[in-house]
Design a protein around this motif. Sequence first.
Motif, short mmCIF file in Angstrom:
data_model
loop_
_atom_site.label_atom_id
_atom_site.label_comp_id
_atom_site.label_asym_id
_atom_site.label_seq_id
_atom_site.Cartn_x
_atom_site.Cartn_y
_atom_site.Cartn_z
N UNK A 159 0.82 -1.20 0.00
CA UNK A 159 0.00 0.00 0.00
C UNK A 159 0.86 1.26 0.00
N UNK A 160 1.89 1.29 0.84
CA UNK A 160 2.74 2.46 0.94
C UNK A 160 3.47 2.76 -0.37
N UNK A 161 3.72 1.73 -1.18
CA UNK A 161 4.41 1.91 -2.46
C UNK A 161 3.47 2.29 -3.61
N UNK A 162 2.17 2.27 -3.38
CA UNK A 162 1.23 2.61 -4.45
C UNK A 162 1.44 4.05 -4.91
N UNK A 184 -0.64 6.12 -6.12
CA UNK A 184 -1.73 7.00 -5.65
C UNK A 184 -1.51 7.44 -4.20
N UNK A 185 -1.03 6.54 -3.35
CA UNK A 185 -0.75 6.90 -1.96
C UNK A 185 0.32 7.99 -1.91
N UNK A 186 1.39 7.80 -2.66
CA UNK A 186 2.45 8.80 -2.70
C UNK A 186 1.95 10.15 -3.19
N UNK A 187 1.09 10.14 -4.19
CA UNK A 187 0.53 11.38 -4.72
C UNK A 187 -0.28 12.12 -3.66
N UNK A 188 -1.12 11.41 -2.93
CA UNK A 188 -1.94 12.04 -1.89
C UNK A 188 -1.05 12.64 -0.81
#
Length: 79
Positions: free
Chosen positions: A29-32, A34-38
């Motif tokens: 999840x942390x590497x997604x 989209x997560x990084x973008x948010x």
Amino acid sequence: MRLLLWIQPGALRGGSVSVWRDDDALRRFLRLPRHGLVIRRHTDRIDVWSTEWTQRLTGPDQVKRAVRPVLAGDRKSVV
């Protein structure tokens, strides 16, 4: 799995509580992207922090009781 998403607009606070089956699931999840973008999009406007611990929990009510002190602002009280 996201268990709880909350926001206090007047206090400019919000957050989420997520439960992961194992460390690998959390890391995926942390590497997604989209997560990084948010996180990048909001980092300059909010205080981003996380708390992580391992605990055997039997259901949503037990998770909510375990995280209540953290959501109240006591980051050191996690079991």
